[in-house]
Scaffold this motif. Structure first.
Motif, short mmCIF file in Angstrom:
data_model
loop_
_atom_site.label_atom_id
_atom_site.label_comp_id
_atom_site.label_asym_id
_atom_site.label_seq_id
_atom_site.Cartn_x
_atom_site.Cartn_y
_atom_site.Cartn_z
N PRO A 249 -2.59 7.89 4.75
CA PRO A 249 -2.69 6.44 4.92
C PRO A 249 -1.32 5.84 5.18
O PRO A 249 -0.32 6.28 4.61
CB PRO A 249 -3.25 5.96 3.58
CG PRO A 249 -2.90 7.03 2.60
CD PRO A 249 -2.87 8.33 3.38
N TYR A 250 -1.28 4.84 6.07
CA TYR A 250 0.00 4.23 6.45
C TYR A 250 -0.25 2.72 6.59
O TYR A 250 -0.37 2.20 7.69
CB TYR A 250 0.46 4.85 7.77
CG TYR A 250 1.95 4.74 8.07
CD1 TYR A 250 2.69 3.64 7.66
CD2 TYR A 250 2.60 5.74 8.76
CE1 TYR A 250 4.03 3.55 7.93
CE2 TYR A 250 3.96 5.67 9.05
CZ TYR A 250 4.66 4.57 8.63
OH TYR A 250 6.01 4.47 8.91
N GLY B 56 2.24 5.04 0.48
CA GLY B 56 2.05 6.03 1.52
C GLY B 56 2.75 5.63 2.79
O GLY B 56 3.16 4.49 2.91
N PRO B 57 2.97 6.57 3.71
CA PRO B 57 2.46 7.95 3.68
C PRO B 57 3.31 8.93 2.85
O PRO B 57 2.83 10.03 2.58
CB PRO B 57 2.51 8.36 5.17
CG PRO B 57 3.64 7.55 5.72
CD PRO B 57 3.63 6.25 4.99
N ARG B 58 4.52 8.58 2.43
CA ARG B 58 5.39 9.59 1.80
C ARG B 58 5.73 9.22 0.36
O ARG B 58 6.82 9.57 -0.11
CB ARG B 58 6.68 9.73 2.62
CG ARG B 58 6.46 10.16 4.07
CD ARG B 58 5.90 11.55 4.16
NE ARG B 58 5.63 11.94 5.54
CZ ARG B 58 4.96 13.03 5.87
NH1 ARG B 58 4.46 13.82 4.92
NH2 ARG B 58 4.75 13.32 7.13
N ALA C 233 6.82 -1.18 7.15
CA ALA C 233 7.08 0.09 6.45
C ALA C 233 8.31 -0.07 5.55
O ALA C 233 9.31 -0.66 5.95
CB ALA C 233 7.30 1.21 7.46
N VAL D 277 8.91 7.07 4.16
CA VAL D 277 8.34 5.73 3.98
C VAL D 277 7.47 5.79 2.73
O VAL D 277 6.46 6.50 2.69
CB VAL D 277 7.53 5.30 5.22
CG1 VAL D 277 6.73 4.03 4.93
CG2 VAL D 277 8.47 5.08 6.40
N LEU E 246 0.87 -1.18 0.00
CA LEU E 246 0.00 0.00 0.00
C LEU E 246 0.90 1.23 0.00
O LEU E 246 1.75 1.37 0.88
CB LEU E 246 -0.89 0.01 1.24
CG LEU E 246 -2.14 -0.87 1.16
CD1 LEU E 246 -2.78 -0.99 2.54
CD2 LEU E 246 -3.14 -0.28 0.17
N ASP F 235 4.61 10.55 -2.13
CA ASP F 235 4.69 11.78 -2.94
C ASP F 235 6.09 12.41 -2.88
O ASP F 235 6.32 13.44 -3.50
CB ASP F 235 3.62 12.79 -2.49
CG ASP F 235 3.72 13.15 -1.03
OD1 ASP F 235 4.38 12.41 -0.26
OD2 ASP F 235 3.14 14.18 -0.62
N VAL G 291 3.82 0.50 2.59
CA VAL G 291 3.81 -0.52 3.65
C VAL G 291 3.42 -1.85 3.02
O VAL G 291 2.45 -1.92 2.26
CB VAL G 291 2.79 -0.14 4.76
CG1 VAL G 291 2.80 -1.18 5.88
CG2 VAL G 291 3.09 1.24 5.32
N GLU H 78 9.28 10.77 12.36
CA GLU H 78 7.88 10.34 12.51
C GLU H 78 7.82 8.84 12.78
O GLU H 78 8.78 8.10 12.53
CB GLU H 78 7.05 10.75 11.30
CG GLU H 78 7.55 10.23 9.99
CD GLU H 78 6.82 10.88 8.79
OE1 GLU H 78 6.42 12.06 8.89
OE2 GLU H 78 6.64 10.20 7.77
N GLY H 79 6.68 8.40 13.29
CA GLY H 79 6.51 7.02 13.73
C GLY H 79 6.64 6.02 12.59
O GLY H 79 6.38 6.33 11.43
N LEU H 80 7.05 4.81 12.94
CA LEU H 80 7.24 3.73 11.96
C LEU H 80 6.40 2.53 12.36
O LEU H 80 6.19 2.29 13.55
CB LEU H 80 8.71 3.32 11.90
CG LEU H 80 9.68 4.36 11.34
CD1 LEU H 80 11.12 3.94 11.64
CD2 LEU H 80 9.48 4.52 9.84
N VAL H 81 5.95 1.76 11.37
CA VAL H 81 5.24 0.51 11.66
C VAL H 81 6.02 -0.66 11.09
O VAL H 81 6.85 -0.49 10.19
CB VAL H 81 3.80 0.50 11.06
CG1 VAL H 81 2.98 1.66 11.60
CG2 VAL H 81 3.83 0.52 9.54
#
Lengths: 283, 203
Positions: B5-6, A180-182, A232, A256, A178, A184, A259, A226-229
């Protein structure tokens, strides 16, 4: 107390359970078994709750001596398991009498085997988990020869073989992503990601490091932390992506791009260096 | 504010300021949504991770949209005082960069009240905001390979304490004997987002 002795740890043997999610705001990674379905299956085979701690064995070579009667099961990739030198099989419950020696050979495919033992490994918990976190150094020390592992009280009846033989990992992994978030921050992020990447030997429990055509950024500059999952795909200045696994840092400053689908994480955790990974990005 | 979205189970709330970020973090945390697994503040963002297959992320968004972010829930911030010996290797460099004396650096650093904005880098490493302007200085050009545990430093708009020895590029002002992180303690991290911090000179 029932115990299990480590005779040989092999290249790396770590105590892991389902990790310690919920502490990322304190800088603590989630950690836990990388191939969660494999640990769950091993626990189920010996009659444990899913959350019991087992051993994550990297590339086998793990030799254990039962100091008490116990039931164990080995899951993950197909692997030769012996008791006192005689084949005992993987993906099924094995009863060990005191002084019997269990050996897990090196798997021919995949990276990580999981051993569960009836009652689970009762090492001291830290922040609610017995998982070894290699990034933070939290949790039980990596296993070494001579360690004596305390076992918990057996909880249930071993359930027998309830899944067909282990999956053999495919030569090439196709991984949905998926964006995102970055995304762009990159020129044509989907097209750039949807190529062949190669798993490198620098990969570990923190992240899977990939080699390939470096990703080109369309936006320069730095990103405030910023936070990471887990899962990612972070892109450092080299342009070569890192897929974060369970022991990932909790925050970071590189963008990132996307994901990976959570269902792909177990296969990524078993991907040997040299494995080809193809991302399938979706918006 | 933007909701980015993440992956399938998380959302990154991008805020316009550190203040807005703190308000969003406090709001989502105070809502105590049972299916929210993590609320991770960053410098300008709040990452919200939900339990897969639940409506946790929608609930978090609803809570933020219904909140008065000018007056976020206080949640009774803790106040922590850290005794510091100001003998850091970069104290003189910080003073020269600011164009003031070493004594004035110590006065400025101990005179301000700080807030834990977010954590990261290592368990218990808190990024503290509220640094007086003259002390807002860049990282070292060459990071040190080893910074001892308890080192008090600054970088950019933040000051903080290294919970354990690690490589690091912050300018070092001094050190504290206080334990910042103990995974076996009931409260493992001394400093959590929202906490208020003061430094006291012990020399």
């Amino acid at each position: 107390m029932r115990t299990l002795e480590v005779v040989e740890p092999g290249p790396a043997a770590l105590v892991e359970d389902l990790g310690r999610p919920g502490y990322a705001h304190l800088g603590v990674p989630p950690s836990g078994a990388l191939d969660v379905p494999a640990l769950r299956l091993a626990n189920r085979l010996v009659g444990n709750d899913d959350g019991c701690a087992g051993i994550e064995s990297l590339l086998g070579g793990l030799v254990l001596r039962a100091r008490s009667s116990c039931t164990v099961a080995v899951t993950g990739p197909p692997v030769r398991v012996t008791v006192d030198g005689r084949p005992a099989g993987s993906h099924l419950p094995i009863h060990l009498r005191p002084e019997q020696v269990l050996e897990i050979a090196a798997p021919q495919t995949g990276l990580r085997c999981y051993l569960a033992v009836s009652g689970g490994i009762a090492a001291d918990a830290e922040l609610g988990s017995r998982s070894r976190d290699v990034l933070s150094g939290i949790g039980p020390q990596p296993l070494k020869a001579g360690d004596v592992l305390p076992l918990g009280e057996p909880q249930g009846i071993p359930t027998g073989e309830d899944e067909l033989a282990a999956r053999r990992p495919p030569a090439e992994l196709v991984v949905p992503v998926l964006l995102g978030p970055r995304h762009d921050w990159f020129a044509e992020p989907a097209q750039q990601l949807a190529v062949a990447w190669t798993v490198t030997p620098e990969s570990n429990r923190v992240g899977l490091r990939l080699d390939g055509t470096p990703l080109r950024r369309s936006k320069d500059g730095e990103l405030p932390s910023e936070g990471l999952v887990t899962g990612a795909i972070q892109v450092p200045p080299s342009g070569l992506p890192v897929v974060f696994l369970a022991d990932h840092p909790t925050t970071g400053g590189y963008p990132v791009i996307g994901v990976v689908a959570p269902r792909s994480l177990p296969a990524l955790a078993q991907a040997r260096p040299g494995t080809t990974v193809r991302f399938r990005p979706q918006a | 504010m933007r909701w980015l979205p993440y992956g399938p189970d998380a959302v990154l709330v991008e805020c316009d300021s550190l203040g807005e970020m703190s308000a969003v973090r406090a709001t989502v945390t105070a809502a105590r949504l049972p299916d929210v697994v993590e609320v991770v503040p960053g410098a300008r963002t709040v990452l919200v991770v939900g339990r897969p297959g639940t409506s946790a992320l929608q609930q978090a968004r609803k809570a933020v949209e219904a909140a008065d972010l000018e007056h976020p829930p206080g949640a009774d911030p803790r106040e922590v005082e850290l005794p510091v010996t100001y003998d850091g290797e970069d104290l003189r460099l910080v003073a020269e960069t600011a164009g003031i004396s070493v004594e004035e650096v110590v006065q400025l650093h101990t005179g301000a009240e700080y807030t834990v904005a977010f954590t990261g880098f290592a368990p218990g490493f808190a990024y503290l905001t509220g640094l007086p302007e003259p002390l807002r200085q860049s990282r070292l050009d060459t990071p040190r390979t080893r910074v001892p545990a308890g080192s008090v430093g600054l970088a950019g708009e933040f000051t903080g304490v290294y919970p354990r020895s690690s490589p690091g590029g912050w300018r070092l002002l001094g050190h504290t004997e206080t334990v910042l992180f103990d995974p076996r303690a009931e409260r493992p991290a001394l400093l959590a987002p929202g906490d208020r911090v003061r430094f006291r000179s012990v020399r």
